[in-house]
Design an enzyme around this catalytic site. Structure first.
Site, PDB file in Angstrom:
ATOM      1  N   SER A  20      -6.577  26.898-117.311  1.00  0.00           N
ATOM      2  CA  SER A  20      -5.402  27.634-116.831  1.00  0.00           C
ATOM      3  C   SER A  20      -4.479  27.860-118.012  1.00  0.00           C
ATOM      4  O   SER A  20      -4.042  26.900-118.661  1.00  0.00           O
ATOM      5  CB  SER A  20      -4.673  26.822-115.763  1.00  0.00           C
ATOM      6  OG  SER A  20      -3.333  27.286-115.668  1.00  0.00           O
ATOM      7  N   HIS A  45      -8.141  31.074-115.983  1.00  0.00           N
ATOM      8  CA  HIS A  45      -7.399  30.975-114.733  1.00  0.00           C
ATOM      9  C   HIS A  45      -5.950  31.397-115.002  1.00  0.00           C
ATOM     10  O   HIS A  45      -5.282  30.811-115.864  1.00  0.00           O
ATOM     11  CB  HIS A  45      -7.485  29.525-114.252  1.00  0.00           C
ATOM     12  CG  HIS A  45      -6.867  29.251-112.930  1.00  0.00           C
ATOM     13  ND1 HIS A  45      -7.537  29.412-111.734  1.00  0.00           N
ATOM     14  CD2 HIS A  45      -5.632  28.794-112.600  1.00  0.00           C
ATOM     15  CE1 HIS A  45      -6.751  29.059-110.737  1.00  0.00           C
ATOM     16  NE2 HIS A  45      -5.583  28.678-111.228  1.00  0.00           N
ATOM     17  N   ASP A  47      -2.275  31.726-113.468  1.00  0.00           N
ATOM     18  CA  ASP A  47      -1.418  31.241-112.394  1.00  0.00           C
ATOM     19  C   ASP A  47      -0.210  32.151-112.232  1.00  0.00           C
ATOM     20  O   ASP A  47       0.719  32.110-113.039  1.00  0.00           O
ATOM     21  CB  ASP A  47      -0.967  29.805-112.700  1.00  0.00           C
ATOM     22  CG  ASP A  47      -2.075  28.806-112.432  1.00  0.00           C
ATOM     23  OD1 ASP A  47      -2.658  28.856-111.335  1.00  0.00           O
ATOM     24  OD2 ASP A  47      -2.363  27.980-113.323  1.00  0.00           O
ATOM     25  N   MET A  49       3.050  33.178-110.309  1.00  0.00           N
ATOM     26  CA  MET A  49       4.067  32.563-109.435  1.00  0.00           C
ATOM     27  C   MET A  49       5.271  33.494-109.329  1.00  0.00           C
ATOM     28  O   MET A  49       5.707  34.058-110.336  1.00  0.00           O
ATOM     29  CB  MET A  49       4.509  31.218-110.023  1.00  0.00           C
ATOM     30  CG  MET A  49       3.349  30.260-110.255  1.00  0.00           C
ATOM     31  SD  MET A  49       3.916  28.646-110.816  1.00  0.00           S
ATOM     32  CE  MET A  49       2.337  27.880-111.235  1.00  0.00           C
ATOM     33  N   HIS A  79      -4.925  33.411-109.680  1.00  0.00           N
ATOM     34  CA  HIS A  79      -4.460  32.560-108.581  1.00  0.00           C
ATOM     35  C   HIS A  79      -3.054  32.999-108.210  1.00  0.00           C
ATOM     36  O   HIS A  79      -2.109  32.747-108.955  1.00  0.00           O
ATOM     37  CB  HIS A  79      -4.506  31.095-109.060  1.00  0.00           C
ATOM     38  CG  HIS A  79      -3.995  30.113-108.073  1.00  0.00           C
ATOM     39  ND1 HIS A  79      -3.739  28.794-108.410  1.00  0.00           N
ATOM     40  CD2 HIS A  79      -3.701  30.219-106.757  1.00  0.00           C
ATOM     41  CE1 HIS A  79      -3.303  28.145-107.346  1.00  0.00           C
ATOM     42  NE2 HIS A  79      -3.266  28.989-106.334  1.00  0.00           N
ATOM     43  N   MET A  81       0.173  32.636-106.395  1.00  0.00           N
ATOM     44  CA  MET A  81       1.074  31.748-105.654  1.00  0.00           C
ATOM     45  C   MET A  81       2.322  32.562-105.357  1.00  0.00           C
ATOM     46  O   MET A  81       3.381  32.380-105.973  1.00  0.00           O
ATOM     47  CB  MET A  81       1.370  30.491-106.491  1.00  0.00           C
ATOM     48  CG  MET A  81       0.176  29.550-106.528  1.00  0.00           C
ATOM     49  SD  MET A  81       0.219  28.422-107.927  1.00  0.00           S
ATOM     50  CE  MET A  81      -0.476  29.492-109.197  1.00  0.00           C
ATOM     51  N   MET A 150      -6.195  22.910-103.533  1.00  0.00           N
ATOM     52  CA  MET A 150      -5.160  22.479-104.485  1.00  0.00           C
ATOM     53  C   MET A 150      -5.045  20.961-104.465  1.00  0.00           C
ATOM     54  O   MET A 150      -4.937  20.348-103.406  1.00  0.00           O
ATOM     55  CB  MET A 150      -3.795  23.090-104.106  1.00  0.00           C
ATOM     56  CG  MET A 150      -3.673  24.573-104.355  1.00  0.00           C
ATOM     57  SD  MET A 150      -3.982  25.088-106.057  1.00  0.00           S
ATOM     58  CE  MET A 150      -2.707  24.186-106.952  1.00  0.00           C
ATOM     59  N   GLY A 155       3.026  24.976-108.541  1.00  0.00           N
ATOM     60  CA  GLY A 155       4.300  25.343-109.159  1.00  0.00           C
ATOM     61  C   GLY A 155       4.352  25.045-110.647  1.00  0.00           C
ATOM     62  O   GLY A 155       4.927  25.802-111.408  1.00  0.00           O
ATOM     63  N   PHE A 156       3.719  23.937-111.032  1.00  0.00           N
ATOM     64  CA  PHE A 156       3.856  23.517-112.428  1.00  0.00           C
ATOM     65  C   PHE A 156       2.569  22.864-112.924  1.00  0.00           C
ATOM     66  O   PHE A 156       1.860  22.209-112.149  1.00  0.00           O
ATOM     67  CB  PHE A 156       5.010  22.510-112.562  1.00  0.00           C
ATOM     68  CG  PHE A 156       6.317  23.092-112.130  1.00  0.00           C
ATOM     69  CD1 PHE A 156       7.091  23.829-113.017  1.00  0.00           C
ATOM     70  CD2 PHE A 156       6.754  22.951-110.815  1.00  0.00           C
ATOM     71  CE1 PHE A 156       8.285  24.407-112.606  1.00  0.00           C
ATOM     72  CE2 PHE A 156       7.951  23.529-110.401  1.00  0.00           C
ATOM     73  CZ  PHE A 156       8.715  24.254-111.297  1.00  0.00           C
ATOM     74  N   ASP A 185      -7.906  22.534-108.355  1.00  0.00           N
ATOM     75  CA  ASP A 185      -6.869  22.946-109.304  1.00  0.00           C
ATOM     76  C   ASP A 185      -5.672  22.008-109.186  1.00  0.00           C
ATOM     77  O   ASP A 185      -5.067  21.902-108.114  1.00  0.00           O
ATOM     78  CB  ASP A 185      -6.470  24.387-108.941  1.00  0.00           C
ATOM     79  CG  ASP A 185      -5.422  24.975-109.870  1.00  0.00           C
ATOM     80  OD1 ASP A 185      -5.087  24.354-110.885  1.00  0.00           O
ATOM     81  OD2 ASP A 185      -4.959  26.092-109.562  1.00  0.00           O
ATOM     82  N   GLY A 186      -5.353  21.345-110.299  1.00  0.00           N
ATOM     83  CA  GLY A 186      -4.154  20.519-110.343  1.00  0.00           C
ATOM     84  C   GLY A 186      -4.459  19.082-110.720  1.00  0.00           C
ATOM     85  O   GLY A 186      -5.204  18.396-110.032  1.00  0.00           O
ATOM     86  N   GLY A 187      -3.940  18.646-111.852  1.00  0.00           N
ATOM     87  CA  GLY A 187      -4.099  17.243-112.258  1.00  0.00           C
ATOM     88  C   GLY A 187      -5.521  16.864-112.628  1.00  0.00           C
ATOM     89  O   GLY A 187      -5.877  15.687-112.575  1.00  0.00           O
ATOM     90  N   SER A 208      -3.235  21.353-118.620  1.00  0.00           N
ATOM     91  CA  SER A 208      -2.811  20.362-119.625  1.00  0.00           C
ATOM     92  C   SER A 208      -3.987  19.657-120.284  1.00  0.00           C
ATOM     93  O   SER A 208      -3.952  19.398-121.485  1.00  0.00           O
ATOM     94  CB  SER A 208      -1.937  19.291-118.983  1.00  0.00           C
ATOM     95  OG  SER A 208      -1.148  19.819-117.980  1.00  0.00           O
TER      96      SER A 208
END
Ligand code: DX5
Ligand code: ZN
Length: 234
Positions: A20, A45, A47, A49, A79, A81, A150, A155-156, A185-187, A208
């Site tokens: 991402s 990816h 994102d 928003m 994606h 959002m 998710m 959001g972040f 997706d996420g963490g 990240s």
């Protein structure tokens, strides 16, 4: 080799990794994106928003158009959002997106929007947020090319993985066709990727854990090989 832009709708014998760009250095974005593909990324990816569906503002079709021009063979996984995804189908198709995912929380009756996305030559995905019950998407699984579970509240970048979503993922995985993707997706990082893959995901998004790493190729390889490590640990 198959057209990389058809990647998300082909069958695969290995997990796909989509960095991402939310955690990339925006001042060097073209360079960053080329670098993750050289390092083994399968798709990018994006994102998107709108500051309304989620409390952040990021990118839109113009950025997608520039990435398409810079990376003509890349698979661009968008994606959305946003509160009104229908308004973005044509702009992202015209900007060269390959795939559009929108949220069940934004569009509770999502079949016709999936058709509108496909009519514009893209594949269609349906995303579900951590607090939303599986029942909200169950009737629609077969209408989509991809289901996105998710694993953070969107959001972040840089948030912690929510392990409770793995139960939902395990329930969805056996119901999908071999050409349908199950994305998470996420963490996602070296500690959480194995659990996602074991739960049946075949497409992992990471911001990240890839753009924050010293070596993008090592970061991508570690995410992709996580299930082998888990098997060895049995
Ligand atoms: C979250 C976005 C994710 C996010 C992932 O709102 O949809 O794609 O960028 O970031 P990491 O991998 O840092 O959790
Ligand atoms: Zn995302």
């Amino acid at each position: 080799m198959a057209d990389p832009r058809q990647l998300l709708v082909s069958e695969h014998d290995r997990p796909l990794i989509a960095p991402s760009i939310l955690a990339a250095d925006f001042a060097r974005l073209g360079e960053e994106c080329a670098a993750v593909f050289r390092a083994g990324a399968d798709a990018l990816h994006l994102d998107v928003m709108d500051g309304h569906f989620v409390p952040n503002l990021t990118m839109g079709p113009d950025l997608c158009r520039c990435l398409r021009a810079a990376l003509p063979d890349a698979c661009l996984d968008v994606h959305l959002m946003v509160t009104d995804p229908a308004g973005y189908v044509k702009p992202f198709a015209d900007a060269g997106a390959n795939h559009l995912t929108f949220h069940i929380e934004a569009v509770p009756a999502p079949e016709s929007l999936a058709e509108a996305i496909r009519a514009e030559g893209m594949t269609a995905g349906l995303a579900i947020n951590p607090p939303t019950d599986l029942a909200a998407i169950e009737p629609y699984l077969r209408h989509f090319d991809l289901i996105l579970v998710m694993s953070v509240n969107p959001g972040f970048a840089g948030q912690s993985f929510i392990p409770e979503v793995l139960e939902k993922t395990r329930a969805i995985a056996p119901r999908l066709r071999p050409t349908q993707r199950l994305e998470m997706d996420g963490g996602i990082n070296s500690r959480t990727a194995g659990a996602c893959l074991e739960a049946g995901c075949d497409l992992l998004v990471a911001a990240s854990a890839i753009f924050g790493a010293e070596a993008y190729d090592d970061a991508i390889r570690i995410l992709r090989e996580a299930p082998d490590d888990a098997r060895r640990a049995d």
